[in-house]
Design a protein around this motif. Structure first.
Motif, PDB file in Angstrom:
ATOM      1  N   ALA A 199       0.835  -1.206   0.000  1.00 14.15           N
ATOM      2  CA  ALA A 199       0.000   0.000   0.000  1.00 14.15           C
ATOM      3  C   ALA A 199       0.869   1.255   0.000  1.00 14.15           C
ATOM      4  O   ALA A 199       0.573   2.231  -0.695  1.00 14.15           O
ATOM      5  CB  ALA A 199      -0.935  -0.006   1.205  1.00 14.15           C
ATOM      6  N   ALA A 200       1.952   1.237   0.769  1.00 17.14           N
ATOM      7  CA  ALA A 200       2.843   2.403   0.830  1.00 17.14           C
ATOM      8  C   ALA A 200       3.523   2.646  -0.508  1.00 17.14           C
ATOM      9  O   ALA A 200       3.735   3.803  -0.901  1.00 17.14           O
ATOM     10  CB  ALA A 200       3.883   2.208   1.930  1.00 17.14           C
ATOM     11  N   GLN A 201       3.865   1.576  -1.236  1.00 19.07           N
ATOM     12  CA  GLN A 201       4.467   1.753  -2.555  1.00 19.07           C
ATOM     13  C   GLN A 201       3.495   2.463  -3.494  1.00 19.07           C
ATOM     14  O   GLN A 201       3.884   3.351  -4.262  1.00 19.07           O
ATOM     15  CB  GLN A 201       4.895   0.403  -3.132  1.00 19.07           C
ATOM     16  CG  GLN A 201       6.099  -0.183  -2.408  1.00 19.07           C
ATOM     17  CD  GLN A 201       6.446  -1.570  -2.884  1.00 19.07           C
ATOM     18  OE1 GLN A 201       6.859  -1.734  -4.033  1.00 19.07           O
ATOM     19  NE2 GLN A 201       6.277  -2.566  -2.029  1.00 19.07           N
ATOM     20  N   MET A 202       2.233   2.086  -3.428  1.00 21.85           N
ATOM     21  CA  MET A 202       1.223   2.770  -4.244  1.00 21.85           C
ATOM     22  C   MET A 202       1.011   4.193  -3.734  1.00 21.85           C
ATOM     23  O   MET A 202       0.818   5.122  -4.519  1.00 21.85           O
ATOM     24  CB  MET A 202      -0.107   2.004  -4.216  1.00 21.85           C
ATOM     25  CG  MET A 202      -0.045   0.616  -4.833  1.00 21.85           C
ATOM     26  SD  MET A 202       0.391   0.632  -6.572  1.00 21.85           S
ATOM     27  CE  MET A 202       2.095   0.095  -6.499  1.00 21.85           C
ATOM     28  N   GLY A 203       1.066   4.360  -2.416  1.00 23.14           N
ATOM     29  CA  GLY A 203       0.855   5.676  -1.825  1.00 23.14           C
ATOM     30  C   GLY A 203       1.927   6.672  -2.216  1.00 23.14           C
ATOM     31  O   GLY A 203       1.621   7.807  -2.620  1.00 23.14           O
ATOM     32  N   ILE A 204       3.194   6.277  -2.130  1.00 24.33           N
ATOM     33  CA  ILE A 204       4.252   7.227  -2.479  1.00 24.33           C
ATOM     34  C   ILE A 204       4.236   7.499  -3.977  1.00 24.33           C
ATOM     35  O   ILE A 204       4.507   8.622  -4.412  1.00 24.33           O
ATOM     36  CB  ILE A 204       5.648   6.771  -1.974  1.00 24.33           C
ATOM     37  CG1 ILE A 204       6.665   7.909  -2.082  1.00 24.33           C
ATOM     38  CG2 ILE A 204       6.145   5.537  -2.693  1.00 24.33           C
ATOM     39  CD1 ILE A 204       6.356   9.138  -1.278  1.00 24.33           C
ATOM     40  N   MET A 205       3.886   6.491  -4.764  1.00 21.44           N
ATOM     41  CA  MET A 205       3.790   6.730  -6.214  1.00 21.44           C
ATOM     42  C   MET A 205       2.678   7.747  -6.503  1.00 21.44           C
ATOM     43  O   MET A 205       2.861   8.663  -7.308  1.00 21.44           O
ATOM     44  CB  MET A 205       3.518   5.427  -6.959  1.00 21.44           C
ATOM     45  CG  MET A 205       3.461   5.588  -8.462  1.00 21.44           C
ATOM     46  SD  MET A 205       4.964   6.248  -9.190  1.00 21.44           S
ATOM     47  CE  MET A 205       6.069   4.888  -8.954  1.00 21.44           C
ATOM     48  N   GLY A 206       1.548   7.610  -5.836  1.00 22.03           N
ATOM     49  CA  GLY A 206       0.455   8.572  -6.016  1.00 22.03           C
ATOM     50  C   GLY A 206       0.852   9.973  -5.592  1.00 22.03           C
ATOM     51  O   GLY A 206       0.552  10.953  -6.288  1.00 22.03           O
ATOM     52  N   LEU A 207       1.542  10.091  -4.456  1.00 25.94           N
ATOM     53  CA  LEU A 207       1.997  11.404  -4.013  1.00 25.94           C
ATOM     54  C   LEU A 207       2.968  12.018  -5.024  1.00 25.94           C
ATOM     55  O   LEU A 207       2.885  13.214  -5.333  1.00 25.94           O
ATOM     56  CB  LEU A 207       2.671  11.295  -2.637  1.00 25.94           C
ATOM     57  CG  LEU A 207       1.740  11.039  -1.455  1.00 25.94           C
ATOM     58  CD1 LEU A 207       2.534  10.705  -0.200  1.00 25.94           C
ATOM     59  CD2 LEU A 207       0.819  12.223  -1.212  1.00 25.94           C
ATOM     60  N   MET A 208       3.874  11.204  -5.555  1.00 27.48           N
ATOM     61  CA  MET A 208       4.854  11.715  -6.526  1.00 27.48           C
ATOM     62  C   MET A 208       4.177  12.158  -7.816  1.00 27.48           C
ATOM     63  O   MET A 208       4.503  13.221  -8.365  1.00 27.48           O
ATOM     64  CB  MET A 208       5.907  10.645  -6.806  1.00 27.48           C
ATOM     65  CG  MET A 208       6.822  10.362  -5.626  1.00 27.48           C
ATOM     66  SD  MET A 208       7.814   8.860  -5.807  1.00 27.48           S
ATOM     67  CE  MET A 208       8.684   9.173  -7.314  1.00 27.48           C
ATOM     68  N   VAL A 209       3.230  11.365  -8.302  1.00 19.94           N
ATOM     69  CA  VAL A 209       2.528  11.717  -9.542  1.00 19.94           C
ATOM     70  C   VAL A 209       1.766  13.022  -9.367  1.00 19.94           C
ATOM     71  O   VAL A 209       1.859  13.935 -10.191  1.00 19.94           O
ATOM     72  CB  VAL A 209       1.587  10.568  -9.988  1.00 19.94           C
ATOM     73  CG1 VAL A 209       0.610  11.041 -11.042  1.00 19.94           C
ATOM     74  CG2 VAL A 209       2.403   9.388 -10.495  1.00 19.94           C
ATOM     75  N   HIS A 210       1.026  13.134  -8.274  1.00 24.78           N
ATOM     76  CA  HIS A 210       0.219  14.343  -8.067  1.00 24.78           C
ATOM     77  C   HIS A 210       1.081  15.543  -7.722  1.00 24.78           C
ATOM     78  O   HIS A 210       0.697  16.684  -8.019  1.00 24.78           O
ATOM     79  CB  HIS A 210      -0.874  14.086  -7.039  1.00 24.78           C
ATOM     80  CG  HIS A 210      -1.953  13.212  -7.586  1.00 24.78           C
ATOM     81  ND1 HIS A 210      -2.919  13.701  -8.437  1.00 24.78           N
ATOM     82  CD2 HIS A 210      -2.181  11.883  -7.462  1.00 24.78           C
ATOM     83  CE1 HIS A 210      -3.713  12.706  -8.804  1.00 24.78           C
ATOM     84  NE2 HIS A 210      -3.284  11.589  -8.225  1.00 24.78           N
ATOM     85  N   GLN A 263       3.928  16.083  -9.220  1.00 20.11           N
ATOM     86  CA  GLN A 263       4.349  16.524 -10.551  1.00 20.11           C
ATOM     87  C   GLN A 263       3.194  17.148 -11.340  1.00 20.11           C
ATOM     88  O   GLN A 263       3.420  18.063 -12.128  1.00 20.11           O
ATOM     89  CB  GLN A 263       4.950  15.366 -11.350  1.00 20.11           C
ATOM     90  CG  GLN A 263       6.313  14.958 -10.867  1.00 20.11           C
ATOM     91  CD  GLN A 263       7.348  16.051 -11.090  1.00 20.11           C
ATOM     92  OE1 GLN A 263       7.190  17.182 -10.726  1.00 20.11           O
ATOM     93  NE2 GLN A 263       8.426  15.717 -11.701  1.00 20.11           N
ATOM     94  N   LEU A 264       1.988  16.645 -11.145  1.00 19.63           N
ATOM     95  CA  LEU A 264       0.829  17.211 -11.845  1.00 19.63           C
ATOM     96  C   LEU A 264       0.426  18.571 -11.278  1.00 19.63           C
ATOM     97  O   LEU A 264      -0.331  19.308 -11.908  1.00 19.63           O
ATOM     98  CB  LEU A 264      -0.364  16.252 -11.757  1.00 19.63           C
ATOM     99  CG  LEU A 264      -0.251  14.954 -12.541  1.00 19.63           C
ATOM    100  CD1 LEU A 264      -1.440  14.048 -12.239  1.00 19.63           C
ATOM    101  CD2 LEU A 264      -0.144  15.229 -14.038  1.00 19.63           C
ATOM    102  N   GLY A 265       0.916  18.868 -10.068  1.00 21.35           N
ATOM    103  CA  GLY A 265       0.603  20.152  -9.450  1.00 21.35           C
ATOM    104  C   GLY A 265      -0.721  20.181  -8.720  1.00 21.35           C
ATOM    105  O   GLY A 265      -1.210  21.246  -8.366  1.00 21.35           O
TER     106      GLY A 265
END
Length: 170
Positions: free
Chosen positions: A145-156, A158-160
């Motif tokens: 879950a944390a791997q998906m969580g940090i990926m989501g935080l990183m994507v968003h 970058q998306l601003g």
């Protein structure tokens, strides 16, 4: 058929949890190689632990917490350009120290990723095998879950639109 037969060999392993069970879409252990499975499980565990720290670190720094001397450093991707050189040196030293220290130094590990080294127990050794398997599954699933969580935080990040995901950051 051979792939599903090989996966059934891992159906009772730690990490083979509902709803997917033993999940290997790339066929990395299709041959039933237990040593390869164990290595990949250890790598998954390590990545999960790092991701859990990453999520906590991201949210902590986004909330404004900083170590003394790093008050001007940003968070998320902004930190890459705003952290001073000595902060990068601290990061490199800490990662190196953890890589050197966090291992099975005594040969007493029950499983790959068990770094107690006969020192820290907190009652682990007195628990049943079923309890231990459950706790290991919990750690793996939280790491996933944390791997998906940090990926989501990183994507968003970058998306601003990170403020849409974490309203406190608006």
């Amino acid at each position: 058929k051979a792939s599903s037969t090989a996966l059934s060999a891992f159906a009772d392993e730690v990490g083979a949890t509902a709803p997917l069970g033993a999940f290997d879409p790339l066929g990395l252990v299709a041959d039933g190689n237990k040593a390869q499975f164990d290595r990949l499980r250890y790598v998954e565990l390590k990545h999960g632990r790092v991701a859990m720290l990453a999520v906590v670190g991201y949210l902590t720094t986004a909330a404004g917490a900083r170590l003394p001397g790093y008050e001007d450093a940003g968070y998320g991707f902004d930190a890459l350009s705003t952290m001073p050189l000595n902060a990068w040196l601290h990061v490199a030293f800490t990662v190196g120290l953890l890589e050197a220290a966090m291992r099975d130094a005594t040969g007493e590990a029950e499983f790959a990723g068990d770094f107690r080294n006969g020192f820290i127990d907190f009652g682990w050794d007195s628990q049943t095998d079923a309890w231990k398997k459950n706790k290991r599954n919990v750690e793996l699933n939280q790491g996933r879950a944390a791997q998906m969580g940090i990926m989501g935080l990183m994507v968003h990040d970058q998306l601003g639109n990170i403020g849409d995901i974490v309203p406190a950051l608006k």
